[in-house]
Design a protein around this motif. Structure first.
Motif, PDB file in Angstrom:
ATOM      1  N   PRO A 110      59.511  38.639  83.500  1.00  0.00           N
ATOM      2  CA  PRO A 110      58.633  39.643  84.104  1.00  0.00           C
ATOM      3  C   PRO A 110      58.592  39.509  85.636  1.00  0.00           C
ATOM      4  O   PRO A 110      59.051  38.515  86.192  1.00  0.00           O
ATOM      5  CB  PRO A 110      57.267  39.276  83.526  1.00  0.00           C
ATOM      6  CG  PRO A 110      57.329  37.765  83.457  1.00  0.00           C
ATOM      7  CD  PRO A 110      58.778  37.419  83.123  1.00  0.00           C
ATOM      8  N   ILE A 111      58.059  40.532  86.306  1.00  0.00           N
ATOM      9  CA  ILE A 111      57.668  40.377  87.710  1.00  0.00           C
ATOM     10  C   ILE A 111      56.238  39.880  87.687  1.00  0.00           C
ATOM     11  O   ILE A 111      55.303  40.641  87.426  1.00  0.00           O
ATOM     12  CB  ILE A 111      57.732  41.712  88.481  1.00  0.00           C
ATOM     13  CG1 ILE A 111      59.146  42.276  88.491  1.00  0.00           C
ATOM     14  CG2 ILE A 111      57.249  41.514  89.919  1.00  0.00           C
ATOM     15  CD1 ILE A 111      59.248  43.638  89.129  1.00  0.00           C
ATOM     16  N   CYS A 112      56.061  38.599  87.909  1.00  0.00           N
ATOM     17  CA  CYS A 112      54.717  38.041  87.808  1.00  0.00           C
ATOM     18  C   CYS A 112      54.706  36.642  88.404  1.00  0.00           C
ATOM     19  O   CYS A 112      55.757  36.015  88.596  1.00  0.00           O
ATOM     20  CB  CYS A 112      54.283  37.973  86.340  1.00  0.00           C
ATOM     21  SG  CYS A 112      52.494  37.798  86.128  1.00  0.00           S
ATOM     22  N   ASP A 113      53.502  36.150  88.708  1.00  0.00           N
ATOM     23  CA  ASP A 113      53.331  34.750  89.062  1.00  0.00           C
ATOM     24  C   ASP A 113      52.251  34.155  88.167  1.00  0.00           C
ATOM     25  O   ASP A 113      51.800  34.801  87.215  1.00  0.00           O
ATOM     26  CB  ASP A 113      52.991  34.592  90.561  1.00  0.00           C
ATOM     27  CG  ASP A 113      51.645  35.207  90.940  1.00  0.00           C
ATOM     28  OD1 ASP A 113      50.904  35.689  90.036  1.00  0.00           O
ATOM     29  OD2 ASP A 113      51.311  35.218  92.141  1.00  0.00           O
ATOM     30  N   GLU A 114      51.843  32.936  88.451  1.00  0.00           N
ATOM     31  CA  GLU A 114      50.882  32.236  87.600  1.00  0.00           C
ATOM     32  C   GLU A 114      49.469  32.808  87.683  1.00  0.00           C
ATOM     33  O   GLU A 114      48.568  32.366  86.964  1.00  0.00           O
ATOM     34  CB  GLU A 114      50.844  30.751  87.982  1.00  0.00           C
ATOM     35  CG  GLU A 114      52.175  30.042  87.833  1.00  0.00           C
ATOM     36  CD  GLU A 114      53.083  30.160  89.045  1.00  0.00           C
ATOM     37  OE1 GLU A 114      54.071  29.390  89.115  1.00  0.00           O
ATOM     38  OE2 GLU A 114      52.822  31.015  89.938  1.00  0.00           O
ATOM     39  N   GLY A 122      57.822  45.496  86.377  1.00  0.00           N
ATOM     40  CA  GLY A 122      58.982  45.606  85.505  1.00  0.00           C
ATOM     41  C   GLY A 122      59.218  44.307  84.756  1.00  0.00           C
ATOM     42  O   GLY A 122      58.676  43.257  85.121  1.00  0.00           O
ATOM     43  N   THR A 123      60.012  44.389  83.715  1.00  0.00           N
ATOM     44  CA  THR A 123      60.330  43.229  82.885  1.00  0.00           C
ATOM     45  C   THR A 123      61.747  43.373  82.354  1.00  0.00           C
ATOM     46  O   THR A 123      62.176  44.489  82.033  1.00  0.00           O
ATOM     47  CB  THR A 123      59.361  43.116  81.686  1.00  0.00           C
ATOM     48  OG1 THR A 123      58.025  42.983  82.169  1.00  0.00           O
ATOM     49  CG2 THR A 123      59.693  41.913  80.810  1.00  0.00           C
ATOM     50  N   ALA A 124      62.457  42.279  82.265  1.00  0.00           N
ATOM     51  CA  ALA A 124      63.764  42.273  81.614  1.00  0.00           C
ATOM     52  C   ALA A 124      63.711  41.385  80.387  1.00  0.00           C
ATOM     53  O   ALA A 124      62.981  40.384  80.358  1.00  0.00           O
ATOM     54  CB  ALA A 124      64.846  41.775  82.571  1.00  0.00           C
TER      55      ALA A 124
END
Length: 595
Positions: A26-30, A54-56
């Protein structure tokens, strides 16, 4: 083999080493942040996709990338369709896709520090139906193959002065403590970066364009708190500001602190806390209660100091934008300008104020067909020239100590077509309808969204993004919990003190884009004879709207009156800050229409 193809191959080799047949990126952080530090840009590194959502999913022999309607065009420009299927998240979720594509015995890995517990639950359910299983990885396989992955930022945390915050950090913590007493909990976890920044009246420089510092907090019923932040980020000034009721710990000590909450009643926000937090608390034997972070609504409802500061920031920013619009009106028709050069010039006008701390997001500088990409991000590869008889869309904003700005203007270069004028005027009509809305207390953004779309809908067209989002006070340019949209937060009642954007648009693929965006303040409205409390919007953003794109005959008398009153206010707010040719241009740009 291309760079991103090689990276995909390297990830698949690493997946084999970790005994995974699939992995979710994913496009994410903690901290479940919308905008993330460079170290966490794993999806962009892997695929080349530069959007903010977005997510792959990478399987042994196939892969897919999931985006929403804002990025339909962009994802196809940036991600190689030979290696990834393009999936609209509105058409099929990540978990539903995996439910279709996973095979019996598959082991799908995910990083529990980058997903919500709800996502993990849905993932496990979808995979179980196929005889597959989800596994939380001990180490992210992307990190193992990303050789030059940036380190986490070591920028110092700074104090956000009371003259801008309007309320002391101690008072804010005491409010949280009272909430804990009322709800019957021992502690609450604050994991969203903007929530930590707001609660402790601190800011940072760990995320591009968002003044936050990587940190977690644990607030207790007595008003004391534990703050988890890298020690090298703490200055003597920050330590003094935090005081003796805030115990400071290393950022990496957060998981072990959670493990010590055995038997404690702990409130955790399921939308803002990652799955790993819930799992660690569960393993520790804590009593978990899913509650929204108590700072979220308090942060969204601006106090008088924050509102006053925002008005100052908007006036300053509006003058910078107006100087730019004057410059653009002179230079664009000459030729020689492009998306990058124009965006740089706009930034310079903001920097010339002497108060700009940062942009509030990457400027969306879209000429001609690139303007049709809702959340376009210009690069050397995509940079288009500004050409005659075209439209140019610029969505931009600044971070100032007293406020965060976000404004979009669409300008004609040369002679616009009749269709451009029609669509622009329909967007303007929707913008005015929302700006003028009067609605009962308790109304949600979802109930108002259609007001901005009605003139486009009547012509069989629409736009694929929300109409409005919340905005922070020298914090995130996108701030919840309120939204003006038919999706995502649409059930949050609007409350006086909230700041929202008003930004309907229209986008014709491969041709042009139109958006008109101002920020508005929710405030009480006195309505004669009203039998209930009523609310409305006060427009905060002041810069001219391109009169050459307005088809005056399409406007009602009331709509025309709004445009003329708005431009009169622009002159009052911005005019005294300009002089010479820029002031003369502004005077002409704000002259009454229809007279």
């Amino acid at each position: 083999m291309s760079t991103h193809e090689a990276r995909l191959a390297a990830l698949r080799e690493q997946m084999k080493k970790q005994e995974l047949t699939g992995f979710i990126v994913p496009i994410c952080d903690e901290h479940m942040s919308e905008y993330i530090g460079n170290y966490a840009q794993r999806l962009e590194w892997l695929t080349g996709f530069g959007g903010s959502a977005g997510t792959a999913v990478v399987m042994a022999e196939s892969a897919a990338i999931f985006t929403d309607g804002r990025y339909t065009i962009q994802v196809r420009d940036q991600v190689d369709g030979r290696h990834y299927d393009y999936v609209g998240i509105a058409d099929q979720s990540v978990t539903a896709w995996l439910g279709d594509h996973a095979r019996e015995g598959d082991v799908i890995g995910y990083d529990a520090w980058l997903h919500t517990r709800a996502f993990v639950t849905a993932l496990e359910k979808a995979l179980a139906k196929k005889g597959a299983r989800a596994v939380a990885v001990e180490s992210n396989p992307i990190d193992a193959v990303w050789a030059d992955q940036p380190e986490r930022s070591d920028a110092p945390m700074v104090v956000h002065p009371a003259e801008f915050a309007g309320k002391s950090a101690e008072d804010k913590r005491n409010d949280v403590a009272e909430w804990l007493k009322t709800e019957g909990h021992d502690a609450v976890i604050v994991s969203a970066l903007d929530s930590v920044a707001w609660l402790f009246n601190v800011r940072g420089d760990d995320v591009l364009h968002t003044p936050v510092a990587l940190s977690y907090a644990l607030v207790h019923q007595d008003g004391s708190a534990d703050l988890f932040v890298a020690p090298k980020k703490l200055t003597d000034a920050v330590r003094a500001h935090l005081g003796n009721k805030v115990a400071v710990h290393d950022y990496v000590a957060f998981p072990s602190a959670l493990a010590e909450l055995t038997g404690k009643s702990v409130a955790v926000d399921p939308e803002r806390a990652v799955a790993a937090i819930f799992q660690t608390l569960t393993d520790a034997g804590a009593q978990i209660s899913e509650k929204r972070d108590p700072t979220v609504l308090a942060k969204a409802v601006k106090n008088d100091t924050e509102v006053s500061g925002h008005r100052s920031a908007q006036a300053r920013d509006g003058a910078a934008l107006s100087r730019f619009l004057h410059w653009f009106s002179v230079e664009a028709p000459k030729g020689g300008q492009d998306e990058l050069s124009v965006a740089a010039r706009l930034q310079q006008f903001r920097e010339d104020t002497g108060a700009l701390k940062d942009l509030s997001f990457d400027t969306i500088s879209g000429a001609s067909s690139n303007g049709a990409i809702c959340h376009y991000r210009v690069s050397e590869e995509t940079n288009l020239p500004i050409t005659m008889n075209s439209l140019y869309l610029v969505d931009s904003g600044g971070q100032y100590l007293d406020g965060t700005t976000d404004v979009t203007r669409t300008m004609a270069v040369g002679e616009p077509t009749a269709e451009m004028r029609k669509r622009f005027t329909q967007v303007l009509q929707g913008h005015i309808a929302l700006a003028c809305a009067i609605f009962p207390k308790g109304t949600t953004g979802g109930q108002l969204d259609a007001l901005a779309r009605q003139y486009l809908w009547a012509d069989g067209v629409d736009y694929a993004h929300g109409t409005g989002h919340g905005v922070g006070s020298y914090l995130g340019v996108h701030e919840g919990p309120q939204r003006i949209a038919s999706f995502g937060g649409m059930n949050e009642p609007l409350v006086p003190g909230m700041i929202c954007s008003n930004e309907p648009g229209y986008y014709k693929t491969d041709e042009y884009g139109i958006r008109i965006e101002n920020l508005v303040l929710v405030e009480e409205r006195a309505v004669e004879g009203a039998e209930q409390s009523m609310l409305g919007f006060d427009t905060l953003t002041f810069a001219p709207i391109d009169r050459t794109l307005i088809e005056v005959v399409m406007l009602s008398k009331a709509q025309l009156g709004w445009v003329n009153r708005y431009h009169k206010k622009v002159m009052q707010v911005v005019g005294p800050q300009l002089e010479g040719e820029a002031l003369a241009w502004l005077t002409a740009a704000c002259a009454p229409l229809g007279e």
